[in-house]
Design a protein around this motif. Structure first.
Motif, mmCIF file in Angstrom:
data_model
loop_
_atom_site.group_PDB
_atom_site.id
_atom_site.type_symbol
_atom_site.label_atom_id
_atom_site.label_comp_id
_atom_site.label_asym_id
_atom_site.label_seq_id
_atom_site.Cartn_x
_atom_site.Cartn_y
_atom_site.Cartn_z
ATOM 1 N N PRO A 89 0.839 -1.206 0.000
ATOM 2 C CA PRO A 89 0.000 0.000 0.000
ATOM 3 C C PRO A 89 0.872 1.254 0.000
ATOM 4 N N THR A 90 0.401 2.284 -0.682
ATOM 5 C CA THR A 90 1.101 3.570 -0.686
ATOM 6 C C THR A 90 0.177 4.641 -0.117
ATOM 7 N N PHE A 91 0.740 5.503 0.682
ATOM 8 C CA PHE A 91 -0.022 6.567 1.322
ATOM 9 C C PHE A 91 -0.555 7.545 0.277
ATOM 10 N N LEU A 92 -1.810 7.940 0.456
ATOM 11 C CA LEU A 92 -2.439 8.830 -0.509
ATOM 12 C C LEU A 92 -2.727 10.198 0.105
ATOM 13 N N ILE A 93 -3.503 10.209 1.161
ATOM 14 C CA ILE A 93 -3.923 11.460 1.770
ATOM 15 C C ILE A 93 -4.422 11.178 3.176
ATOM 16 N N SER A 94 -4.371 12.180 4.049
ATOM 17 C CA SER A 94 -4.834 11.988 5.417
ATOM 18 C C SER A 94 -5.625 13.203 5.876
ATOM 19 N N ILE A 95 -6.298 13.047 7.018
ATOM 20 C CA ILE A 95 -7.039 14.158 7.601
ATOM 21 C C ILE A 95 -7.097 13.987 9.109
ATOM 22 N N SER A 96 -6.923 15.089 9.810
ATOM 23 C CA SER A 96 -7.051 15.096 11.259
ATOM 24 C C SER A 96 -8.501 15.369 11.626
ATOM 25 N N SER A 97 -8.891 14.941 12.818
ATOM 26 C CA SER A 97 -10.283 15.118 13.232
ATOM 27 C C SER A 97 -10.648 16.577 13.490
ATOM 28 N N ILE A 98 -9.659 17.454 13.525
ATOM 29 C CA ILE A 98 -9.964 18.874 13.720
ATOM 30 C C ILE A 98 -10.371 19.539 12.411
ATOM 31 N N LYS A 99 -10.231 18.822 11.316
ATOM 32 C CA LYS A 99 -10.617 19.351 10.014
ATOM 33 C C LYS A 99 -11.801 18.573 9.452
ATOM 34 N N ASP A 100 -12.455 19.149 8.463
ATOM 35 C CA ASP A 100 -13.504 18.390 7.791
ATOM 36 C C ASP A 100 -13.197 18.161 6.306
ATOM 37 N N LYS A 101 -12.074 18.704 5.865
ATOM 38 C CA LYS A 101 -11.714 18.536 4.460
ATOM 39 C C LYS A 101 -10.214 18.706 4.303
ATOM 40 N N ASN A 102 -9.638 17.885 3.438
ATOM 41 C CA ASN A 102 -8.240 18.050 3.069
ATOM 42 C C ASN A 102 -8.103 17.712 1.589
ATOM 43 N N GLU A 103 -7.397 18.575 0.879
ATOM 44 C CA GLU A 103 -7.319 18.437 -0.570
ATOM 45 C C GLU A 103 -5.870 18.338 -1.014
ATOM 46 N N ASP A 104 -5.612 17.459 -1.979
ATOM 47 C CA ASP A 104 -4.275 17.311 -2.533
ATOM 48 C C ASP A 104 -4.430 16.957 -4.006
ATOM 49 N N GLY A 105 -4.353 17.981 -4.846
ATOM 50 C CA GLY A 105 -4.496 17.749 -6.283
ATOM 51 C C GLY A 105 -5.868 17.206 -6.619
ATOM 52 N N ARG A 106 -5.912 16.050 -7.257
ATOM 53 C CA ARG A 106 -7.196 15.457 -7.662
ATOM 54 C C ARG A 106 -7.902 14.751 -6.505
ATOM 55 N N PHE A 107 -7.245 14.642 -5.382
ATOM 56 C CA PHE A 107 -7.763 13.868 -4.249
ATOM 57 C C PHE A 107 -8.225 14.794 -3.126
ATOM 58 N N THR A 108 -9.445 14.546 -2.642
ATOM 59 C CA THR A 108 -9.988 15.283 -1.515
ATOM 60 C C THR A 108 -10.604 14.294 -0.539
ATOM 61 N N VAL A 109 -10.294 14.459 0.736
ATOM 62 C CA VAL A 109 -10.916 13.623 1.757
ATOM 63 C C VAL A 109 -11.830 14.506 2.592
ATOM 64 N N PHE A 110 -13.030 14.018 2.825
ATOM 65 C CA PHE A 110 -14.027 14.708 3.638
ATOM 66 C C PHE A 110 -14.286 13.888 4.889
ATOM 67 N N LEU A 111 -14.395 14.589 6.034
ATOM 68 C CA LEU A 111 -14.670 13.912 7.289
ATOM 69 C C LEU A 111 -15.937 14.476 7.916
ATOM 70 N N ASN A 112 -16.869 13.614 8.240
ATOM 71 C CA ASN A 112 -18.093 13.993 8.944
ATOM 72 C C ASN A 112 -18.085 13.265 10.284
ATOM 73 N N LYS A 113 -17.633 13.968 11.314
ATOM 74 C CA LYS A 113 -17.452 13.314 12.614
ATOM 75 C C LYS A 113 -18.770 12.902 13.249
ATOM 76 N N SER A 114 -19.781 13.698 13.071
ATOM 77 C CA SER A 114 -21.065 13.365 13.697
ATOM 78 C C SER A 114 -21.623 12.073 13.116
ATOM 79 N N ALA A 115 -21.361 11.841 11.832
ATOM 80 C CA ALA A 115 -21.840 10.623 11.191
ATOM 81 C C ALA A 115 -20.796 9.513 11.237
#
Lengths: 112, 111
Positions: free
Chosen positions: B44-70
């Motif tokens: 496996p190769t690392f792609l992208i990460s996000i901390s729980s203090i954020k709800d979005k992190n973007e890197d080029g074509r890749f975006t991770v969204f975090l919904n903590k309540s859900a």
């Protein structure tokens, strides 16, 4: 790419035989990990090391032991291989527990 | 007890369209989330990460969204390219900093 190699890359063995897998890194990272990947389970942590001679158990450690006598090498031993240990084994490294883990290419083990 | 779940084993997307990969977790103590990409016969190769203090992190074509309540995160890839065809693993860690992985989603990009 992080300098991580695993040997052997493929191995076939018989039930009851001992098997040792080797992970070698050239990054001088403190942390090293052994995972196994199985269908329906993702990757599961077997053991990890946080320094030379410092190791701890992971989620699926039964039947496995590890040793780390040098920073660069982390060995995984199956004392008496069983068919349930047929799997793909991945080594990973990281500079610290908080840092991203980087994975080796894997070892495919078949226990007959 | 699967603490990190990827309920879709596979996903097919047309080239150029958006790929959305989903991940759910049950452990409210998880505070750091990662996505890894895996090609056959490779690690496996690392792609992208996000901390729980954020709800979005973007890197080029890749975006991770975090919904903590859900207790839900998603990976968006746009536009999707043939080289994106791989297995994607979601992972999460807590204060113990051990990674817990999901079972993976096989993404196939159709030319």
């Amino acid at each position: 790419d992080a300098g991580i190699t695993q040997s052997p890359r493929h191995k076939v063995t018989e039930t009851g035989t001992p098997v040792t897998l080797r992970c070698h890194q050239t990054e001088n990272h403190r942390y090293m990990y052994w995972y196994r990947q199985d269908p329906g389970h993702g990757l599961r942590l077997i053991h990890y090391s946080y320094g030379v001679k410092d190791t701890d158990k992971g989620e699926v450690s039964d039947g496995y032991s590890v040793s780390r006598s040098k920073t660069e090498d982390f060995l995984l031993t199956l004392e008496s291989a069983t068919s349930s240990q047929t799997s793909v084994y991945f080594c990973a490294i990281s500079e610290s527990r908080q840092e991203t883990q980087y994975f080796g290419p894997g070892t495919r083990l078949l226990v007959l | 007890d699967q603490q990190v779940k990827q309920n879709s084993p596979s996903l097919s997307v047309q080239e150029g369209r958006i790929s959305i990969l989903n991940c759910d977790y049950t452990n409210s103590m998880f505070d750091y989330f990662l996505w890894y990409k895996k090609y056959p016969a490779e690690g496996p190769t690392f792609l992208i990460s996000i901390s729980s203090i954020k709800d979005k992190n973007e890197d080029g074509r890749f975006t991770v969204f975090l919904n903590k309540s859900a207790k839900h995160l998603s990976l968006h890839i746009v536009p999707s390219q043939p080289g994106d065809s791989a297995v994607y693993f979601c992972a999460a860690s807590d204060s113990n900093e051990k990674l817990t992985f999901g079972t993976g989603t096989r993404l196939t990009i159709i030319p």
